[in-house]
Every structure is written in C-alpha cells, then in structure tokens.
Write a protein that holds these residues in place. Structure first.
Motif, PDB file in Angstrom:
ATOM      1  N   VAL A 124       1.259  12.381  77.988  1.00  0.00           N
ATOM      2  CA  VAL A 124       1.176  10.965  77.638  1.00  0.00           C
ATOM      3  C   VAL A 124       0.853  10.155  78.892  1.00  0.00           C
ATOM      4  O   VAL A 124      -0.016   9.283  78.875  1.00  0.00           O
ATOM      5  N   ARG A 125       1.523  10.458  79.984  1.00  0.00           N
ATOM      6  CA  ARG A 125       1.310   9.736  81.225  1.00  0.00           C
ATOM      7  C   ARG A 125      -0.140   9.892  81.715  1.00  0.00           C
ATOM      8  O   ARG A 125      -0.792   8.926  82.084  1.00  0.00           O
ATOM      9  N   VAL A 126      -0.666  11.119  81.691  1.00  0.00           N
ATOM     10  CA  VAL A 126      -2.040  11.363  82.133  1.00  0.00           C
ATOM     11  C   VAL A 126      -3.017  10.593  81.248  1.00  0.00           C
ATOM     12  O   VAL A 126      -3.949   9.952  81.742  1.00  0.00           O
ATOM     13  N   TYR A 127      -2.796  10.637  79.954  1.00  0.00           N
ATOM     14  CA  TYR A 127      -3.658   9.918  79.029  1.00  0.00           C
ATOM     15  C   TYR A 127      -3.630   8.413  79.312  1.00  0.00           C
ATOM     16  O   TYR A 127      -4.680   7.759  79.392  1.00  0.00           O
ATOM     17  N   LEU A 128      -2.437   7.869  79.475  1.00  0.00           N
ATOM     18  CA  LEU A 128      -2.314   6.440  79.736  1.00  0.00           C
ATOM     19  C   LEU A 128      -2.936   6.055  81.078  1.00  0.00           C
ATOM     20  O   LEU A 128      -3.552   4.994  81.203  1.00  0.00           O
ATOM     21  N   GLU A 129      -2.802   6.906  82.069  1.00  0.00           N
ATOM     22  CA  GLU A 129      -3.430   6.643  83.366  1.00  0.00           C
ATOM     23  C   GLU A 129      -4.945   6.599  83.230  1.00  0.00           C
ATOM     24  O   GLU A 129      -5.610   5.774  83.856  1.00  0.00           O
ATOM     25  N   GLN A 130      -5.483   7.465  82.387  1.00  0.00           N
ATOM     26  CA  GLN A 130      -6.935   7.464  82.181  1.00  0.00           C
ATOM     27  C   GLN A 130      -7.388   6.180  81.498  1.00  0.00           C
ATOM     28  O   GLN A 130      -8.414   5.617  81.845  1.00  0.00           O
TER      29      GLN A 130
ATOM     30  N   THR B 213      -0.172  -0.532  80.521  1.00  0.00           N
ATOM     31  CA  THR B 213       0.570  -0.333  81.772  1.00  0.00           C
ATOM     32  C   THR B 213       2.074  -0.329  81.527  1.00  0.00           C
ATOM     33  O   THR B 213       2.808   0.390  82.206  1.00  0.00           O
ATOM     34  N   THR B 214       2.537  -1.081  80.551  1.00  0.00           N
ATOM     35  CA  THR B 214       3.961  -1.039  80.205  1.00  0.00           C
ATOM     36  C   THR B 214       4.326   0.336  79.644  1.00  0.00           C
ATOM     37  O   THR B 214       5.325   0.930  80.046  1.00  0.00           O
ATOM     38  N   LEU B 215       3.515   0.846  78.749  1.00  0.00           N
ATOM     39  CA  LEU B 215       3.766   2.186  78.208  1.00  0.00           C
ATOM     40  C   LEU B 215       3.724   3.239  79.308  1.00  0.00           C
ATOM     41  O   LEU B 215       4.510   4.186  79.318  1.00  0.00           O
ATOM     42  N   GLN B 216       2.818   3.061  80.253  1.00  0.00           N
ATOM     43  CA  GLN B 216       2.685   4.005  81.358  1.00  0.00           C
ATOM     44  C   GLN B 216       3.974   4.031  82.184  1.00  0.00           C
ATOM     45  O   GLN B 216       4.447   5.102  82.558  1.00  0.00           O
ATOM     46  N   GLN B 217       4.561   2.880  82.440  1.00  0.00           N
ATOM     47  CA  GLN B 217       5.800   2.840  83.213  1.00  0.00           C
ATOM     48  C   GLN B 217       6.959   3.468  82.446  1.00  0.00           C
ATOM     49  O   GLN B 217       7.795   4.130  83.033  1.00  0.00           O
ATOM     50  N   ILE B 218       6.994   3.272  81.147  1.00  0.00           N
ATOM     51  CA  ILE B 218       8.053   3.883  80.338  1.00  0.00           C
ATOM     52  C   ILE B 218       7.960   5.405  80.409  1.00  0.00           C
ATOM     53  O   ILE B 218       8.957   6.104  80.480  1.00  0.00           O
ATOM     54  N   ALA B 219       6.733   5.910  80.429  1.00  0.00           N
ATOM     55  CA  ALA B 219       6.534   7.363  80.480  1.00  0.00           C
ATOM     56  C   ALA B 219       6.893   7.953  81.836  1.00  0.00           C
ATOM     57  O   ALA B 219       7.175   9.142  81.938  1.00  0.00           O
ATOM     58  N   GLU B 220       6.908   7.143  82.906  1.00  0.00           N
ATOM     59  CA  GLU B 220       7.261   7.649  84.233  1.00  0.00           C
ATOM     60  C   GLU B 220       8.669   8.240  84.209  1.00  0.00           C
ATOM     61  O   GLU B 220       9.578   7.690  83.626  1.00  0.00           O
ATOM     62  N   GLY B 221       8.845   9.352  84.866  1.00  0.00           N
ATOM     63  CA  GLY B 221      10.168   9.953  84.999  1.00  0.00           C
ATOM     64  C   GLY B 221      10.628  10.739  83.792  1.00  0.00           C
ATOM     65  O   GLY B 221      11.766  11.178  83.735  1.00  0.00           O
ATOM     66  N   THR B 222       9.786  10.940  82.808  1.00  0.00           N
ATOM     67  CA  THR B 222      10.171  11.733  81.641  1.00  0.00           C
ATOM     68  C   THR B 222       9.324  12.997  81.624  1.00  0.00           C
ATOM     69  O   THR B 222       8.481  13.216  82.488  1.00  0.00           O
ATOM     70  N   ASP B 223       9.519  13.820  80.638  1.00  0.00           N
ATOM     71  CA  ASP B 223       8.744  15.056  80.543  1.00  0.00           C
ATOM     72  C   ASP B 223       7.469  14.862  79.713  1.00  0.00           C
ATOM     73  O   ASP B 223       6.864  15.805  79.248  1.00  0.00           O
TER      74      ASP B 223
END
Length: 191
Positions: free
Chosen positions: A28-34, A14-24
C-alpha cells in the motif's frame, strides 16, 4: 466538481501514505508513494487521539520545522466523531495548507491549532499570522493568488465538508492581521 476533486486529491493520498507508515502494509505504501510522486517522511510529534488528524498535523509540523516556523497543537479529539474521516481530512488539510502558505510569507510565521471538546461538539481552531489581511468572499476567504479560477477552492471545500455532518466553518480576521479558521463538528455519533 473536477476542480474540487483535483484540489484535495494529493492531500488525501499523502494522508493515507502517512497512515501506512510504520505498518506492515508495504505494498500500500509503495503504491501510494507512486501516486503521490514522493515519499513523505514525518517525525511523530503531535498526538491528538485521532490517527488521521495526527498524520495531517505531523505532516504540517514537519513542513513548519523545515521553514523555521512555529507550530503548536493543543487538545485531544474524543473517541467518536460524527464526520467521515475523508471530510475531516479535507477540513484539516485545507485549513493547515492555507495557514502554512500565509505564515510562510511572514518574518516570524506561526500556526496554532487548538482542539476543544464541548458537549456533543468539537471545535478546531487553526490560527496563523498572514503577511496581508485576506478579504472575505461568500462564506470563506478570497484567494490572494493570481489564478482565481484554480485557487480559493479549499475554503469552500472545508465549509462543504463540515456542513455535510452538521458542522460549520467560520473565519475570523483580527486587526493585528491574524486569521483564525474556527471549525465546529459533531463530537459523538448519533445513536
């Protein structure tokens, strides 16, 4: 070791997911959400001069606001820390999770986080108001949960992560029932 890994796995994701928010980094975000099984939404609120710490603090800030709990964050991190970000994540997520769980049982639960820069060291204090006064167990605190085998791992993980980089974690139990996790980590990389 497997229980220790499992305990912090979702927190890391979840920390990695938040870091990915707002970037291109959409993939990565979709993968982490899964992997995490949910999408984390956060308002940027706390800025501490450290991307990983900001993501963690804002995640718990959102959770506190949803529960109508008070949370305050004071201070900034220095430019360089002598601790891997993975270990810093273990320390902060476990400390804040424990504080959040304890404060959520109080009528007026509150959490305060204070970051102070000292010569070559950084101290992080996480203070919360618990419903009941916890008991010490070894270097940490005993879990109040019934399933002792699968709980109470977080405080040990915090202490282990801090020690690996020459730091330490201490818990203060105040008469009024407040609990403070005092974390000491190195502020500058070795030269």
């Amino acid at each position: 070791e497997l229980r220790k890994f499992r305990h912090d796995y979702i927190k890391q994701i979840t920390t990695l997911q938040q870091i990915a928010e707002g970037t291109d980094m959409d993939r990565v975000r979709v993968y982490l959400e899964q992997i995490a099984g949910e999408k984390i939404k956060s308002e940027s609120f706390f800025l501490t001069n450290h991307l990983v710490c900001d993501a963690i603090l804002n995640r718990y800030g959102d959770a506190c606001r949803k529960q109508k709990m008070k949370i305050s964050v004071e201070g900034k991190f220095p430019e360089h820390l002598h601790i891997p970000e993975v270990d810093l994540c273990v320390i902060l997520t476990n400390g804040l999770q424990n504080a959040f769980e304890a404060a959520s049982f109080c009528k007026e639960g509150e959490i305060s986080v204070k970051v102070e820069n000292r010569e070559n060291f950084v101290t992080i204090s996480i203070r919360n108001s618990p419903l009941q006064k916890p008991q010490r167990q070894g270097d940490g605190l005993a879990t109040t949960k019934d399933d002792k085998r699968n709980h109470g791992i977080g405080t040990r993980n915090m202490a282990d992560a801090a020690r690996k980089s020459g730091g330490m974690v201490e818990w203060n139990l105040e008469e009024e029932g407040y609990v403070t996790a005092n974390i000491l980590i190195r502020g500058k990389k070795k030269e």
